[in-house]
Design a protein around this motif. Structure first.
Motif, short mmCIF file in Angstrom:
data_model
loop_
_atom_site.label_atom_id
_atom_site.label_comp_id
_atom_site.label_asym_id
_atom_site.label_seq_id
_atom_site.Cartn_x
_atom_site.Cartn_y
_atom_site.Cartn_z
N ALA A 188 9.25 1.42 -8.17
CA ALA A 188 8.41 0.07 -8.08
C ALA A 188 7.58 0.82 -9.57
N TYR A 189 7.69 1.69 -9.74
CA TYR A 189 7.13 2.63 -11.29
C TYR A 189 8.05 2.60 -12.07
N ALA A 190 9.42 2.26 -11.84
CA ALA A 190 9.98 2.03 -12.93
C ALA A 190 9.64 0.67 -14.09
N ASP A 191 9.18 -0.77 -12.27
CA ASP A 191 9.31 -2.00 -12.57
C ASP A 191 7.77 -1.94 -13.59
N LEU A 192 6.28 -1.05 -12.71
CA LEU A 192 5.44 -0.88 -13.51
C LEU A 192 5.69 -0.45 -15.28
N ARG A 235 1.46 -3.13 -5.35
CA ARG A 235 1.29 -2.12 -4.82
C ARG A 235 1.40 -2.05 -3.27
N ALA A 236 1.54 -3.20 -2.66
CA ALA A 236 2.22 -3.67 -1.18
C ALA A 236 3.54 -3.12 -1.29
N GLY A 237 4.57 -3.19 -2.48
CA GLY A 237 6.13 -2.80 -2.51
C GLY A 237 6.05 -0.67 -2.50
N LYS A 238 5.22 -0.77 -2.48
CA LYS A 238 5.14 0.26 -2.01
C LYS A 238 4.24 1.16 -1.60
N PRO A 239 5.65 2.33 -1.12
CA PRO A 239 4.71 3.60 0.44
C PRO A 239 3.39 4.17 -0.70
N ALA A 240 2.96 3.88 0.20
CA ALA A 240 1.13 4.97 0.39
C ALA A 240 1.57 5.97 0.38
N GLY A 241 0.59 7.06 -0.24
CA GLY A 241 0.96 7.96 -0.38
C GLY A 241 1.88 8.91 -1.08
N GLU A 267 15.18 8.53 2.12
CA GLU A 267 15.98 8.11 0.97
C GLU A 267 15.19 6.61 0.61
N GLN A 268 14.61 5.83 1.44
CA GLN A 268 14.85 3.82 1.49
C GLN A 268 13.35 4.20 0.62
N GLN A 269 12.53 5.10 1.33
CA GLN A 269 10.75 5.00 0.66
C GLN A 269 10.81 5.07 -1.27
N ARG A 270 12.20 6.91 -0.50
CA ARG A 270 11.96 7.13 -2.33
C ARG A 270 12.77 6.07 -3.21
N SER A 271 13.71 5.63 -2.73
CA SER A 271 14.31 5.13 -3.55
C SER A 271 13.48 3.77 -4.19
N ALA A 272 12.44 3.10 -2.79
CA ALA A 272 11.27 1.96 -3.22
C ALA A 272 10.19 2.61 -4.33
N TRP A 273 10.04 3.73 -4.50
CA TRP A 273 8.96 4.38 -4.89
C TRP A 273 9.48 4.48 -6.36
N VAL A 319 -14.32 11.40 -7.13
CA VAL A 319 -13.49 11.80 -8.84
C VAL A 319 -12.36 11.33 -8.68
N VAL A 320 -11.66 10.69 -9.76
CA VAL A 320 -9.85 10.80 -9.77
C VAL A 320 -9.44 11.50 -10.38
N PHE A 321 -8.24 12.04 -10.56
CA PHE A 321 -7.43 13.04 -11.15
C PHE A 321 -6.37 12.45 -10.94
N ALA A 322 -5.34 11.65 -11.71
CA ALA A 322 -4.10 11.85 -11.63
C ALA A 322 -3.67 11.80 -10.33
N SER A 323 -2.84 10.56 -9.70
CA SER A 323 -2.36 11.66 -8.68
C SER A 323 -0.92 10.89 -8.73
N ALA A 324 -0.36 10.59 -7.14
CA ALA A 324 0.57 9.39 -7.74
C ALA A 324 0.15 8.36 -8.69
N VAL A 325 0.28 8.50 -9.43
CA VAL A 325 0.58 8.36 -10.44
C VAL A 325 1.02 7.13 -11.11
N PHE A 326 2.26 6.90 -11.94
CA PHE A 326 2.05 6.30 -12.81
C PHE A 326 3.77 5.77 -13.34
N CYS A 327 4.51 4.71 -13.21
CA CYS A 327 5.78 5.85 -14.20
C CYS A 327 6.64 4.37 -14.45
#
Length: 543
Positions: free
Chosen positions: A175-179, A155-161, A166-172, A15-23
């Motif tokens: 990435a979603y701001a860019d999306l 997708r490859a440019g953002k952390p999985a899960g 701090e570095q991964q938080r900034s990348a996350w 099932v899908v239930f929007a998780s780390a969804v997008f922004c």
């Protein structure tokens, strides 16, 4: 319900239930129309059913509906629709509409995949129809990339899960701001018209198109919020409605408040607590089983929980290949959704990681995969995100999410961290739905609603089912004392029996009725090769 970026299920039937969804970046925010604005009527779309190209047992059609129901004569969009006719000759009772959740679940794919999970009597008596909601899949879809290669690079440019450090938080966040920026550039008008209320109006158009005077509906996960929205927009059109694994409508809409929310939708729903409680059950039951039945067992409940905590600490410092702490937590939460074979497979992956080796690929299914009668569509993060972010209020400052993560971890551990970041993409999503519905939820319906809640659900906790029954004007709760996300995908003959009776003649279960799953987690094999079921799947008991 949710996974690695968005919990679109990776395995058959998930099932899908929007998780780390997008922004994305906060650009132009559109504000919803007043609730009392009258909606003009629109003619029902014709459905030219034809055998689906890749699955002749199913029929396919395309419905054209207004983009904006306040201005139905302007732009139209397309909905991809799929149907499996009732199998009982001369016994057809009508049409059952099915929404597989998400938001963003493509019904044209997931209904055929899960068709055999519907009760036999329902398959015999009803045409079963599903569709890709507006913005999704094979319908007029939100697609913010020019190619699948471009989407894969994003997708490859953002952390999985979830992000760690701090570095991964900034990348996350970046990435979603860019999306969001990409999405607004592609079709900003569509983004403003993919709300649950828009889809509920589409559903009523489809009901009219098949000629049913009232709606018969099964919604799972996010599909329960869609069902509740329909029931309150069109209360006189409810014939029978089953809501399985429920979203608390007040939590989803932030209690109809215009104030900046303090918590994300999933933290308001209690997804973090539900996942933590289900994970604890997984580890407890695994520890009570021998390693032949649960590979991660440490010989006892406490020892297995301690082993899991130690593995998580290890992965924070020393990932195993590309299996980082964030990816592993996302995998754990998503794998809790479907008990068989999900929990056994999860235990194997955790044991591989414990031993410092990459988890083996999932073994092929002993049965051939269910053929999908339609082209499998693109279902990127932006599709679930467009619905969630425009529909459910979320804190708009990306800088608060690390604090939300730490607070959630205090009472929900690793699962709390996952669910705290699941809706962060909405912090920078560029639009709010133009015509969203935020209540009331207690419009008297033509017939009562059947609400099914599972006691250990890692995405929509049992409290959501209790809240749904309280909010709706007339509803009956059926409790499934089991595990996983939705009774549909975690079978219980008891639940199926009560759903069948209700769909066929409106008979509700007795008040307080409970059911159990057909097969418990990590079952012991019977001497002659059968599976011990625990005896709980065929009849209900009064709680």
């Amino acid at each position: 319900m949710p996974i690695s970026g968005s919990i679109v299920g990776r395995r058959r039937g998930a099932v899908v239930f929007a998780s780390a969804v997008f922004c994305s970046t906060a650009l132009s925010v559109a504000y919803p129309a007043p609730a009392d604005v009258p909606f003009p009527s629109a003619p029902a779309p014709p459905l030219d059913w034809q055998p689906c190209a890749e699955g002749p047992e199913f029929d396919c059609a395309v419905a054209k509906v207004p983009l904006d129901y306040l201005d139905p004569g302007r732009r139209t969009i397309e909905l991809a629709v799929v149907r499996r006719k009732a199998t009982g000759p001369g016994r057809r009772a009508g049409t059952l509409f099915f929404n597989p959740g998400g938001p963003g679940g493509p019904g044209t794919v997931q209904m055929p995949q899960n068709y055999e999970s519907f009760p036999r009597e329902v398959r015999e008596r009803f045409d079963i129809v599903s569709w890709d909601p507006r913005g999704v899949g094979n319908s007029t879809a939100v697609n913010c990339f020019t190619s699948t290669k471009e989407a894969a690079a994003w997708r490859a440019g953002k952390p999985a899960g979830l992000p760690v450090g701090e570095q991964q938080r900034s990348a996350w966040i970046a990435a979603y701001a860019d999306l969001g920026r990409r999405c607004e550039q592609r079709d900003p008008e569509l983004l403003r018209h993919v709300s649950t209320a828009d889809t509920a109006r589409d559903l009523d158009q489809l009901r009219q198109a098949v000629g049913d005077p009232q709606l018969t509906y099964l919604g799972i996960s996010y599909g329960t919020f869609l069902g509740a929205t329909y029931a309150n927009l069109f209360p006189g059109k409810v014939r029978a409605m089953v809501l399985d694994s429920n979203v608390d409508p007040q939590a989803w809409t932030n209690h109809d408040s215009d104030a900046e929310p303090r918590l994300t939708p999933f933290l308001r729903l209690g997804s973090d607590l539900g996942a933590a409680a289900t994970l604890d059950q997984f580890l407890t039951l695994c520890g009570s089983a021998p390693t032949a039945r649960c590979a991660f067992s440490a010989g006892g409940a406490k020892a297995t929980r301690d082993k899991f905590d130690e593995l998580m600490r290890r992965l924070r410092q020393h990932p195993v290949g590309d299996w980082t702490y964030g990816r592993t937590v996302g995998d754990v939460v998503s794998a809790l959704y479907v008990v068989h074979p999900g929990w056994t497979d999860l235990a194997g992956r955790l044991q591989d990681l414990w031993q410092g080796r990459l988890p083996e690929p999932a073994a092929p299914s002993p049965a051939p995969p269910v053929p999908v009668p339609v082209p499998v569509p693109y279902t990127g993060d932006e599709q679930a995100g467009a619905i969630l972010c425009s529909d459910s209020p979320t804190p708009r400052d990306p800088g608060v999410y690390h604090a939300l993560e730490e607070a959630a971890a205090l009472h929900a551990g690793d699962a709390g961290r996952f669910w705290a970041w699941a809706a962060e993409p909405c912090a920078t999503w560029p639009v709010v739905a133009a015509n969203r519905y935020r209540g009331p939820w207690n419009e008297p319906t033509a017939h009562p609603v059947l609400v099914v809640g599972t006691t250990y659900d890692p995405a929509t906790p049992y409290a959501g089912a209790q809240a749904m029954v309280k909010e709706l004007a007339s509803a009956r709760l059926l409790t499934n004392h089991g595990y996983g996300h939705t009774a549909l995908l975690n079978p219980s003959a008891c639940v199926r029996e009560y759903e069948s009776r209700y769909f066929l003649d409106g008979t509700l279960p007795p008040a307080g009725m409970t059911c159990q799953p057909d097969v418990p987690p990590f079952p012991a094999a019977k001497p002659r090769g059968g599976i011990a079921t625990g005896g709980g799947g065929t009849a209900g008991t009064i709680s």
